[in-house]
Motif scaffolding. Structure first.
Motif, PDB file in Angstrom:
ATOM      1  N   ALA A  33       0.830  -1.212   0.000  1.00 44.16           N
ATOM      2  CA  ALA A  33       0.000   0.000   0.000  1.00 44.16           C
ATOM      3  C   ALA A  33       0.861   1.257   0.000  1.00 44.16           C
ATOM      4  N   GLN A  34       2.071   1.165   0.549  1.00 48.52           N
ATOM      5  CA  GLN A  34       2.961   2.327   0.548  1.00 48.52           C
ATOM      6  C   GLN A  34       3.435   2.688  -0.858  1.00 48.52           C
ATOM      7  N   ARG A  35       3.330   1.740  -1.776  1.00 48.11           N
ATOM      8  CA  ARG A  35       3.763   1.965  -3.157  1.00 48.11           C
ATOM      9  C   ARG A  35       2.604   2.290  -4.089  1.00 48.11           C
ATOM     10  N   ALA A  36       1.377   2.006  -3.646  1.00 47.44           N
ATOM     11  CA  ALA A  36       0.219   2.098  -4.541  1.00 47.44           C
ATOM     12  C   ALA A  36      -0.376   3.501  -4.556  1.00 47.44           C
ATOM     13  N   ALA A  37      -0.915   3.869  -5.716  1.00 47.41           N
ATOM     14  CA  ALA A  37      -1.695   5.105  -5.830  1.00 47.41           C
ATOM     15  C   ALA A  37      -3.172   4.843  -5.542  1.00 47.41           C
ATOM     16  N   SER A  38      -3.627   3.602  -5.769  1.00 52.35           N
ATOM     17  CA  SER A  38      -5.007   3.196  -5.494  1.00 52.35           C
ATOM     18  C   SER A  38      -4.980   1.834  -4.814  1.00 52.35           C
ATOM     19  N   THR A  39      -5.853   1.658  -3.828  1.00 53.02           N
ATOM     20  CA  THR A  39      -5.944   0.380  -3.117  1.00 53.02           C
ATOM     21  C   THR A  39      -7.382  -0.101  -3.116  1.00 53.02           C
ATOM     22  N   VAL A  40      -7.585  -1.352  -3.514  1.00 50.66           N
ATOM     23  CA  VAL A  40      -8.912  -1.967  -3.518  1.00 50.66           C
ATOM     24  C   VAL A  40      -8.868  -3.187  -2.612  1.00 50.66           C
ATOM     25  N   ARG A  41      -9.764  -3.220  -1.615  1.00 53.68           N
ATOM     26  CA  ARG A  41      -9.851  -4.347  -0.691  1.00 53.68           C
ATOM     27  C   ARG A  41     -10.925  -5.305  -1.185  1.00 53.68           C
ATOM     28  N   LEU A  42     -10.502  -6.367  -1.841  1.00 49.92           N
ATOM     29  CA  LEU A  42     -11.463  -7.297  -2.434  1.00 49.92           C
ATOM     30  C   LEU A  42     -12.063  -8.258  -1.419  1.00 49.92           C
ATOM     31  N   ASP A  43     -11.652  -8.159  -0.158  1.00 52.77           N
ATOM     32  CA  ASP A  43     -12.316  -8.926   0.888  1.00 52.77           C
ATOM     33  C   ASP A  43     -13.490  -8.161   1.487  1.00 52.77           C
ATOM     34  N   LEU A  44     -13.723  -6.941   1.009  1.00 50.23           N
ATOM     35  CA  LEU A  44     -14.875  -6.141   1.421  1.00 50.23           C
ATOM     36  C   LEU A  44     -15.921  -6.163   0.311  1.00 50.23           C
ATOM     37  N   ASP A  45     -17.130  -6.593   0.633  1.00 45.36           N
ATOM     38  CA  ASP A  45     -18.182  -6.713  -0.376  1.00 45.36           C
ATOM     39  C   ASP A  45     -18.418  -5.409  -1.116  1.00 45.36           C
ATOM     40  N   SER A  46     -18.374  -4.295  -0.395  1.00 42.05           N
ATOM     41  CA  SER A  46     -18.668  -3.008  -1.024  1.00 42.05           C
ATOM     42  C   SER A  46     -17.652  -2.658  -2.111  1.00 42.05           C
ATOM     43  N   GLU A  47     -16.406  -3.094  -1.946  1.00 32.53           N
ATOM     44  CA  GLU A  47     -15.375  -2.799  -2.935  1.00 32.53           C
ATOM     45  C   GLU A  47     -15.255  -3.898  -3.979  1.00 32.53           C
ATOM     46  N   ALA A  48     -15.709  -5.099  -3.631  1.00 31.40           N
ATOM     47  CA  ALA A  48     -15.556  -6.229  -4.548  1.00 31.40           C
ATOM     48  C   ALA A  48     -16.646  -6.286  -5.610  1.00 31.40           C
ATOM     49  N   ARG A  49     -17.828  -5.691  -5.353  1.00 35.78           N
ATOM     50  CA  ARG A  49     -18.971  -5.889  -6.245  1.00 35.78           C
ATOM     51  C   ARG A  49     -18.683  -5.455  -7.671  1.00 35.78           C
ATOM     52  N   ALA A  50     -18.078  -4.293  -7.837  1.00 33.16           N
ATOM     53  CA  ALA A  50     -17.812  -3.793  -9.180  1.00 33.16           C
ATOM     54  C   ALA A  50     -16.864  -4.720  -9.925  1.00 33.16           C
ATOM     55  N   PHE A  51     -15.895  -5.304  -9.213  1.00 39.76           N
ATOM     56  CA  PHE A  51     -14.935  -6.210  -9.852  1.00 39.76           C
ATOM     57  C   PHE A  51     -15.559  -7.558 -10.168  1.00 39.76           C
ATOM     58  N   GLN A  52     -16.519  -7.972  -9.364  1.00 37.67           N
ATOM     59  CA  GLN A  52     -17.242  -9.207  -9.669  1.00 37.67           C
ATOM     60  C   GLN A  52     -18.092  -9.041 -10.921  1.00 37.67           C
ATOM     61  N   ALA A  53     -18.677  -7.839 -11.084  1.00 42.03           N
ATOM     62  CA  ALA A  53     -19.557  -7.588 -12.235  1.00 42.03           C
ATOM     63  C   ALA A  53     -18.767  -7.368 -13.516  1.00 42.03           C
ATOM     64  N   ASP A  54     -17.710  -6.543 -13.463  1.00 43.50           N
ATOM     65  CA  ASP A  54     -16.941  -6.211 -14.663  1.00 43.50           C
ATOM     66  C   ASP A  54     -15.558  -5.730 -14.229  1.00 43.50           C
TER      67      ASP A  54
END
Length: 409
Positions: A34-55
């Motif tokens: 995370a110290q290197r990233a400009a964006s972080t997505v937590r795919l263990d959180l349903d709210s953040e994972a839904r968009a990636f599950q769909a497309d």
């Protein structure tokens, strides 16, 4: 804290597009990346994972790079989306994927070959805890004959304390006493309940108590070449269930194996691997022993030290681009045994023995001397790691050195 992977990543991100960082839960993968990233997505959180599950491709499109996709295995279809992004534009430093399982655990076909560089992260080693990650590693220091003993070198009890402190960052850096014990027990409980759900076998195989029995039996045999039958019979489970459990725990990077070394120069070598719990603090927690309990049991003491030292060297030897591969050596008769062998390029080797002894003698290095005589020039050096304060010669190309020289620079 900088980790051993950081100097490697500093170089690799300038040329390569994607990185897959794997390791057991709570080893610091997300914090480091995370110290290197400009964006972080937590795919263990349903709210953040839904968009990636769909497309997943559309979800990636709006993110500033480099993108960290944490716990990617919860939405495995992101792999194909990342692959297509890298194929379309293979510019450096675009994607980091972190997960607490090995990549193959759910994917029959790995879809990112040549796109994602695999980077394992193990529990923190002493070099990381004291901030000495940018210099040469132990095996390079052995090759160059520049091992050094740090100013503060523990005694035997001090090494046991280090081993039982473990390498999970939260525990190693912040907790002590009952809080540390409670964290480790909770970690094991979560492993036995949450991660067991990954199994698709029978309900009998998904019994947490049966898995606990197996893991405790495994811990009792950490740093041994025990036949798997010995472990699953001690746990009172079937061979099929034990095979399933071993695969699960290996995929979760909680246990590991050091394979047996083979050579056409040496005949009748055992092929059985040495099995390990990856962190000595986990081993002690599983067996419910403290420093006094380890110190009072000579057999357990040796295996705790072996597990601890191996965890220090495994982390170095597993880095991307590392020259070394770790093995162990034991003849079929058991007459000769070397705890660890680091194989270098050209089949050259460095032998390592581990002794709970503050003043080892030349006779303690007899297996290293035998290996040197058998291999000739292929034997680069032998190191007998001990619990005393001094470094000294035990023979030609064989040195007795404190365990602390691993992180002493």
């Amino acid at each position: 804290r900088r980790r051993l992977v950081d100097p490697i990543l500093d170089e690799l991100v300038s040329q390569l597009s994607g990185f897959l960082v794997t390791g057991a839960r709570a080893t610091g993968k997300t914090t480091t990346m995370a110290q290197r990233a400009a964006s972080t997505v937590r795919l263990d959180l349903d709210s953040e994972a839904r968009a990636f599950q769909a497309d997943p491709a559309a979800a990636l499109a709006g993110l500033k790079e480099p993108v960290l996709l944490d716990e990617w295995q919860n939405v495995p279809q992101v792999l194909a989306a990342v692959r297509r992004k890298i194929d379309a534009e293979p510019t450096p430093n675009r994607f980091y994927l972190t997960g607490s399982v090995q990549a193959e655990v759910e994917e029959r076909v790995w879809p990112a070959t040549g796109r994602l560089i695999r980077v394992p992260m193990y529990p923190m080693v002493e070099r990381e805890q004291i901030g000495n990650v940018d210099g040469p590693g132990f095996f390079e220091n052995v090759r160059e004959e520049v091992l050094s003993v740090p100013a503060e070198t523990p005694d035997l009890r001090g090494y046991v304390g280090m081993a039982l402190r473990g390498g999970f960052p939260r525990v190693a850096l912040e907790l002590h006493g009952r809080a540390r014990t409670a964290w480790l027990e909770s970690y094991i409980d979560d492993l036995l309940s949450h991660d067991l759900e990954r199994l698709k076998d029978s309900p009998r195989s998904r019994d947490p108590q049966r898995l606990r029995s197996y893991l405790e039996a495994y811990a009792l045999n950490s740093a041994r070449t025990a036949d798997h039958k010995t472990i699953y019979e001690a746990a009172e489970i079937s061979k099929a269930t034990a095979t399933t459990y071993e695969a699960l725990l290996h995929d979760l990077l909680v246990i590991g194996r050091v394979p047996a070394w083979s050579s056409n120069r040496l005949k009748r070598l055992r092929r059985q691997p040495k099995r390990y719990v990856v962190d000595a603090a986990l081993l002690a927690s599983l067996l419910r022993v403290d420093e006094d309990g380890v110190m009072a049991d000579g057999d357990l003491l040796g295996r705790v030290l072996d597990t601890f030292v191996t965890s220090q060297l495994r982390a170095e030897a597993s880095l991307p681009g590392s020259r070394e591969r770790l093995f162990h050596l034991r003849t079929e008769s058991g007459r000769h045994e070397v705890d660890l062998l680091a194989e270098l390029g050209g089949r050259r080797v460095i032998g390592v023995e581990i002794k709970a002894d503050a003043a080892p003698r030349a006779s303690d290095a007899r297996h290293l001397a035998w290996l040197r005589d058998e291999l000739g020039d292929r034997f680069v050096a032998g190191v007998l790691l001990h619990t005393g304060p001094r470094m000294f010669r035990l023979g030609e190309r064989i040195t007795a050195a404190p365990i602390s020289t691993i992180w002493g620079g």
